[in-house]
Write a protein that holds these residues in place. Structure first.
Motif, PDB file in Angstrom:
ATOM      1  N   UNK A  18       0.830  -1.211   0.000  1.00 59.74           N
ATOM      2  CA  UNK A  18       0.000   0.000   0.000  1.00 59.74           C
ATOM      3  C   UNK A  18       0.859   1.253   0.000  1.00 59.74           C
ATOM      4  N   UNK A  19       1.861   1.307   0.897  1.00 65.44           N
ATOM      5  CA  UNK A  19       2.700   2.495   1.009  1.00 65.44           C
ATOM      6  C   UNK A  19       3.989   2.386   0.211  1.00 65.44           C
ATOM      7  N   UNK A  20       4.318   1.178  -0.263  1.00 65.96           N
ATOM      8  CA  UNK A  20       5.560   0.891  -0.992  1.00 65.96           C
ATOM      9  C   UNK A  20       6.795   1.193  -0.139  1.00 65.96           C
ATOM     10  N   UNK A  21       6.692   0.931   1.147  1.00 62.68           N
ATOM     11  CA  UNK A  21       7.800   1.159   2.073  1.00 62.68           C
ATOM     12  C   UNK A  21       8.395  -0.187   2.478  1.00 62.68           C
ATOM     13  N   UNK A  22       9.715  -0.287   2.368  1.00 60.37           N
ATOM     14  CA  UNK A  22      10.463  -1.461   2.810  1.00 60.37           C
ATOM     15  C   UNK A  22      11.234  -1.082   4.063  1.00 60.37           C
ATOM     16  N   UNK A  23      11.114  -1.896   5.116  1.00 61.24           N
ATOM     17  CA  UNK A  23      11.847  -1.575   6.332  1.00 61.24           C
ATOM     18  C   UNK A  23      12.279  -2.856   7.039  1.00 61.24           C
ATOM     19  N   UNK A  24      13.247  -2.711   7.937  1.00 65.74           N
ATOM     20  CA  UNK A  24      13.761  -3.820   8.732  1.00 65.74           C
ATOM     21  C   UNK A  24      12.987  -3.917  10.031  1.00 65.74           C
ATOM     22  N   UNK A  25      12.469  -5.096  10.319  1.00 63.85           N
ATOM     23  CA  UNK A  25      11.755  -5.340  11.575  1.00 63.85           C
ATOM     24  C   UNK A  25      12.728  -5.783  12.655  1.00 63.85           C
ATOM     25  N   UNK A  26      13.613  -6.703  12.318  1.00 66.89           N
ATOM     26  CA  UNK A  26      14.632  -7.189  13.237  1.00 66.89           C
ATOM     27  C   UNK A  26      15.930  -7.395  12.472  1.00 66.89           C
ATOM     28  N   UNK A  27      17.045  -7.017  13.084  1.00 64.45           N
ATOM     29  CA  UNK A  27      18.360  -7.267  12.516  1.00 64.45           C
ATOM     30  C   UNK A  27      19.168  -8.038  13.552  1.00 64.45           C
ATOM     31  N   UNK A  28      19.489  -9.281  13.223  1.00 68.03           N
ATOM     32  CA  UNK A  28      20.198 -10.151  14.152  1.00 68.03           C
ATOM     33  C   UNK A  28      21.541 -10.540  13.535  1.00 68.03           C
ATOM     34  N   UNK A  29      22.101  -9.607  12.761  1.00 63.10           N
ATOM     35  CA  UNK A  29      23.283  -9.935  11.974  1.00 63.10           C
ATOM     36  C   UNK A  29      24.603  -9.769  12.664  1.00 63.10           C
ATOM     37  N   UNK A  30      24.641  -9.103  13.811  1.00 59.71           N
ATOM     38  CA  UNK A  30      25.908  -8.865  14.463  1.00 59.71           C
ATOM     39  C   UNK A  30      26.637  -7.686  13.846  1.00 59.71           C
ATOM     40  N   UNK A  31      27.849  -7.443  14.277  1.00 56.11           N
ATOM     41  CA  UNK A  31      28.619  -6.311  13.791  1.00 56.11           C
ATOM     42  C   UNK A  31      28.369  -5.078  14.630  1.00 56.11           C
ATOM     43  N   UNK A  32      29.075  -3.993  14.304  1.00 57.92           N
ATOM     44  CA  UNK A  32      28.997  -2.763  15.091  1.00 57.92           C
ATOM     45  C   UNK A  32      27.627  -2.113  14.956  1.00 57.92           C
ATOM     46  N   UNK A  33      27.131  -2.025  13.725  1.00 59.06           N
ATOM     47  CA  UNK A  33      25.853  -1.348  13.498  1.00 59.06           C
ATOM     48  C   UNK A  33      24.676  -2.181  13.964  1.00 59.06           C
ATOM     49  N   UNK A  34      24.825  -3.478  13.913  1.00 61.22           N
ATOM     50  CA  UNK A  34      23.721  -4.366  14.297  1.00 61.22           C
ATOM     51  C   UNK A  34      24.280  -5.457  15.203  1.00 61.22           C
ATOM     52  N   UNK A  47       7.327  -7.612  19.316  1.00 62.43           N
ATOM     53  CA  UNK A  47       5.934  -7.166  19.157  1.00 62.43           C
ATOM     54  C   UNK A  47       5.934  -6.062  18.108  1.00 62.43           C
ATOM     55  N   UNK A  48       5.112  -6.211  17.096  1.00 64.48           N
ATOM     56  CA  UNK A  48       5.198  -5.328  15.938  1.00 64.48           C
ATOM     57  C   UNK A  48       4.859  -3.885  16.273  1.00 64.48           C
ATOM     58  N   UNK A  49       4.041  -3.653  17.282  1.00 59.34           N
ATOM     59  CA  UNK A  49       3.687  -2.287  17.648  1.00 59.34           C
ATOM     60  C   UNK A  49       4.658  -1.679  18.653  1.00 59.34           C
ATOM     61  N   UNK A  50       5.614  -2.460  19.128  1.00 63.10           N
ATOM     62  CA  UNK A  50       6.547  -1.980  20.137  1.00 63.10           C
ATOM     63  C   UNK A  50       7.682  -1.196  19.492  1.00 63.10           C
ATOM     64  N   UNK A  51       8.195  -0.187  20.213  1.00 63.23           N
ATOM     65  CA  UNK A  51       9.344   0.576  19.746  1.00 63.23           C
ATOM     66  C   UNK A  51      10.650  -0.134  20.079  1.00 63.23           C
ATOM     67  N   UNK A  52      10.574  -1.161  20.909  1.00 61.72           N
ATOM     68  CA  UNK A  52      11.767  -1.913  21.264  1.00 61.72           C
ATOM     69  C   UNK A  52      12.293  -2.686  20.058  1.00 61.72           C
ATOM     70  N   UNK A  53      13.624  -2.777  19.986  1.00 59.02           N
ATOM     71  CA  UNK A  53      14.232  -3.536  18.890  1.00 59.02           C
ATOM     72  C   UNK A  53      13.865  -5.006  18.986  1.00 59.02           C
ATOM     73  N   UNK A  54      13.952  -5.555  20.209  1.00 60.57           N
ATOM     74  CA  UNK A  54      13.593  -6.938  20.458  1.00 60.57           C
ATOM     75  C   UNK A  54      12.746  -7.018  21.721  1.00 60.57           C
ATOM     76  N   UNK A  55      11.728  -7.843  21.699  1.00 61.10           N
ATOM     77  CA  UNK A  55      10.914  -8.078  22.880  1.00 61.10           C
ATOM     78  C   UNK A  55      11.492  -9.200  23.727  1.00 61.10           C
ATOM     79  N   UNK A  56      12.018 -10.213  23.048  1.00 60.25           N
ATOM     80  CA  UNK A  56      12.525 -11.398  23.750  1.00 60.25           C
ATOM     81  C   UNK A  56      13.577 -12.052  22.878  1.00 60.25           C
ATOM     82  N   UNK A  57      14.662 -12.494  23.480  1.00 58.01           N
ATOM     83  CA  UNK A  57      15.674 -13.246  22.731  1.00 58.01           C
ATOM     84  C   UNK A  57      16.382 -14.203  23.676  1.00 58.01           C
ATOM     85  N   UNK A  58      16.487 -15.444  23.236  1.00 58.75           N
ATOM     86  CA  UNK A  58      17.104 -16.463  24.077  1.00 58.75           C
ATOM     87  C   UNK A  58      17.412 -17.693  23.229  1.00 58.75           C
ATOM     88  N   UNK A  59      18.391 -18.449  23.675  1.00 55.62           N
ATOM     89  CA  UNK A  59      18.600 -19.788  23.115  1.00 55.62           C
ATOM     90  C   UNK A  59      17.738 -20.736  23.934  1.00 55.62           C
TER      91      UNK A  59
END
Length: 414
Positions: free
Chosen positions: A129-145, A179-191
């Motif tokens: 609808x809006x033609x917007x592409x965005x990142x929801x989660x980045x789990x790639x590592x590195x300095x920026x992520x 959570x898609x409506x959350x401003x947090x980068x991650x809600x939960x992460x664990x092995x």
């Protein structure tokens, strides 16, 4: 694969999209492949590709022995003059990547306009609808992520987007939720497991009849783990006799269906203890299963196997197979029923997606013929369109097929 199209910057990639009228007029291939610039016609290349195709089996001898029997027992399906869905557009901005050749639940469409896919170590979303592409989660590592807290970088091999949450699984048993409506980068992460071979093969997000939503992990350490989606505390853990490749939840019910490194499939209630054993569906598959889907009515479940078949069962009579469906050339890697229940989409590792007409007892089907590895399939809510993710270095995209308006044949979908 034929030579690539000219590459554009992301903000110009819509220029590469193929539209329905271009395909109808013959002006362009649905994937944008310039066949006139290749030594092949499309039909010629299909023959070459099929002649070179090799299907992977864990139980090659058993599959070879059973091949003729399965062909005789399968539903006789008609694909002639069957067009239930018509090509609408290929969306070139959303690219998919595959890191595990057997896991293909990498595309989700929780709304009619939002598509989610895995690209490298990221979960991306694109709005038609809006033609917007965005990142929801980045789990790639590195300095920026730097990756998800507590687990660092992760190779994302599976995805689920439901009930306002996106959940990704990794090769090291990781579970990452937002959570898609959350401003947090991650809600939960664990092995969720320390097992060195505890790959998170699949994730399900499902509500119970009481309304409690659970995040359900299927892992290679023979475990199905159910977590409360609010607190992420463990609700239950179920030990299976084999590595679990996917678990799907019964719509509106309590039951789960798990398949894995075994020809069998198990139906069980995650809320009861081991005193009530799981119900095994009728034998029939001869290799390992990696796909499963419940019909929205809640009584039927389909399982997809590396023996190149899909089996449909009615859990009220689990001792027999309701329908045996053949694939075109490869294993069945992903299965999805439409919300209206009239269609079942079965995706192979590459090139072919078959849409079965449930209303005809699976006797009519439409085969969608593409080129490239398939990252997943997803019906949109309301079942008006089917999206197919192709992961390819040059032609990666999501192809959208819209349901033909045939209300006299499919009144339940209107």
């Amino acid at each position: 694969m034929p030579p690539p199209l000219q590459e554009f910057e992301d903000d110009e990639s819509e220029l590469q999209d193929t539209l329905a009228h271009q395909v109808v007029s013959g002006a362009r291939d649905a994937q944008g492949i310039p066949w006139s610039a290749t030594p092949y016609t499309r039909a010629d290349y299909r023959q070459v590709r099929q002649s070179q195709h090799r299907t992977y089996f864990n139980r090659e001898v058993e599959v070879a022995t059973a091949k003729s029997r399965l062909a005789m027992e399968a539903v006789k399906v008609s694909t002639s003059n069957t067009n239930m869905f018509m090509f609408h557009r290929n969306w070139r901005r959303l690219h998919s990547t595959i890191v595990h050749f057997q896991l293909r639940n990498l595309l989700w469409c929780p709304t009619t306009t939002d598509m989610y896919a895995v690209h490298e170590n990221r979960v991306l979303t694109y709005s038609t609808a809006t033609r917007v592409l965005r990142t929801v989660m980045d789990i790639g590592g590195g300095i920026a992520a730097p990756g998800a807290p507590g687990i660092g970088a992760a190779q994302v091999c599976t995805l689920c987007v439901k009930h306002g949450m996106a959940a990704a699984g990794g090769f090291g048993g990781e579970l990452v939720v937002k959570r898609l409506e959350s401003l947090e980068t991650f809600t939960y992460s664990k092995r969720v497991t320390d097992n060195e071979n505890g790959i998170t093969n699949a994730i399900e997000i499902a509500p119970s009849p009481s309304g409690q939503v659970s995040v359900i992990c299927s892992n290679n350490d023979n475990r199905v783990r159910c977590l409360d989606a609010k607190t992420f505390q463990s609700v239950s853990t179920h030990v299976m006799p084999w590595a679990v490749n996917t678990t799907v939840a019964q719509p509106g019910g309590r039951l789960l269906c798990s398949v894995g490194d075994d020809p069998g499939a198990l139906i069980f209630d995650p809320g009861v203890g081991p005193s009530r054993p799981a119900v095994k569906l009728a034998d029939g598959h001869v290799d390992f299963s990696f796909a499963a889907a419940w019909h929205p009515g809640g009584n039927c479940v389909a399982t997809g196997n590396q023996d190149c078949t899909t089996r449909v069962y009615d859990i009220r009579a689990p001792g027999k197979c309701l329908a045996l469906l053949l694939s075109n050339v490869g294993a069945v890697r992903s299965l999805r029923f439409s919300d209206c229940g009239n269609f079942l989409a079965a995706a192979e590792p590459a090139d072919f997606v078959t849409i079965f007409d449930v209303t005809t007892s699976y006797k009519r089907a439409q085969v969608i013929d593409l080129f490239g590895e398939l990252a997943g399939v997803a019906f949109c809510p309301g079942s008006d369109c089917l999206n197919i993710a192709v992961a390819d270095p040059h032609y990666s995209s999501v192809l959208q097929y819209n349901k033909m308006r045939m209300s006299y044949l499919y009144p339940l979908c209107e």
